[in-house]
Scaffold this motif. Structure first.
Motif, PDB file in Angstrom:
ATOM      1  N   GLN A  74      -7.626 -36.825  -7.530  1.00  0.00           N
ATOM      2  CA  GLN A  74      -7.882 -36.662  -6.106  1.00  0.00           C
ATOM      3  C   GLN A  74      -6.644 -37.144  -5.343  1.00  0.00           C
ATOM      4  O   GLN A  74      -6.150 -38.236  -5.597  1.00  0.00           O
ATOM      5  N   VAL A  75      -6.149 -36.321  -4.433  1.00  0.00           N
ATOM      6  CA  VAL A  75      -4.994 -36.675  -3.622  1.00  0.00           C
ATOM      7  C   VAL A  75      -5.501 -37.378  -2.376  1.00  0.00           C
ATOM      8  O   VAL A  75      -6.351 -36.859  -1.656  1.00  0.00           O
ATOM      9  N   GLN A  76      -4.990 -38.598  -2.117  1.00  0.00           N
ATOM     10  CA  GLN A  76      -5.463 -39.397  -0.994  1.00  0.00           C
ATOM     11  C   GLN A  76      -4.313 -39.833  -0.106  1.00  0.00           C
ATOM     12  O   GLN A  76      -3.218 -40.110  -0.578  1.00  0.00           O
ATOM     13  N   THR A  84      -6.947 -41.026 -10.182  1.00  0.00           N
ATOM     14  CA  THR A  84      -7.650 -40.395 -11.291  1.00  0.00           C
ATOM     15  C   THR A  84      -9.008 -41.066 -11.472  1.00  0.00           C
ATOM     16  O   THR A  84      -9.094 -42.292 -11.550  1.00  0.00           O
ATOM     17  N   TRP A  85     -10.048 -40.252 -11.524  1.00  0.00           N
ATOM     18  CA  TRP A  85     -11.418 -40.736 -11.713  1.00  0.00           C
ATOM     19  C   TRP A  85     -11.925 -40.233 -13.053  1.00  0.00           C
ATOM     20  O   TRP A  85     -11.713 -39.081 -13.413  1.00  0.00           O
ATOM     21  N   THR A  86     -12.607 -41.078 -13.783  1.00  0.00           N
ATOM     22  CA  THR A  86     -13.252 -40.686 -15.027  1.00  0.00           C
ATOM     23  C   THR A  86     -14.755 -40.742 -14.803  1.00  0.00           C
ATOM     24  O   THR A  86     -15.288 -41.790 -14.434  1.00  0.00           O
ATOM     25  N   CYS A 102     -17.088 -33.140 -10.754  1.00  0.00           N
ATOM     26  CA  CYS A 102     -16.204 -33.876  -9.860  1.00  0.00           C
ATOM     27  C   CYS A 102     -16.627 -33.601  -8.421  1.00  0.00           C
ATOM     28  O   CYS A 102     -17.313 -32.625  -8.141  1.00  0.00           O
ATOM     29  N   GLY A 103     -16.173 -34.441  -7.515  1.00  0.00           N
ATOM     30  CA  GLY A 103     -16.474 -34.246  -6.108  1.00  0.00           C
ATOM     31  C   GLY A 103     -15.595 -33.171  -5.487  1.00  0.00           C
ATOM     32  O   GLY A 103     -14.770 -32.551  -6.148  1.00  0.00           O
TER      33      GLY A 103
END
Length: 116
Positions: A74-76, A84-86, A102-103
């Motif tokens: 996700q670019v924030q 990076t989300w797991t 994923c969202g």
């Protein structure tokens, strides 16, 4: 862009024993049958990455439960920092499907199957 075709072209079949599957602790052969597990990824109508895994009977290793694991980028922020989300699907038995999503505003980084 046709994301569905790109994801289909990049779809990866992850077989048990492949590098990166994480938890490969095999249950005793008496408690579980022999199964072949694979994970697949796709995009939904809103452009969110989805992943699912299923274990089917036939050659392979002893499996009592399995789940799918997906990594999302996700670019924030103004500096466009990448996070990076797991995410993990629920543990299910062989023959059942484990899914996770994923969202919004996320990009698919990778996916795999974990077994125990």
């Amino acid at each position: 862009m046709r994301w569905g075709k790109k994801i289909a072209a990049m779809s990866l079949t992850v077989m048990m024993g492949a590098v990166g599957t994480g938890l490969l602790a095999a249950a005793p052969a008496q408690a579980a049958g022999k199964y072949t597990c694979k994970a697949t990824a796709s995009m939904d109508k809103l452009g969110r990455p989805n992943a699912s895994s299923v274990c089917k009977a036939g050659g392979g290793k002893a499996v009592a439960k399995h789940r799918v694991v997906i990594k999302c980028d996700q670019v924030q922020g103004a500096r466009e920092q990448v996070m990076t989300w797991t995410l993990y699907g629920s543990w299910v038995g062989p023959g059942q499907k484990s899914t996770v999503r994923c969202g919004t505003k996320n990009f698919l980084r990778g996916f795999s199957v974990q077994t125990k």
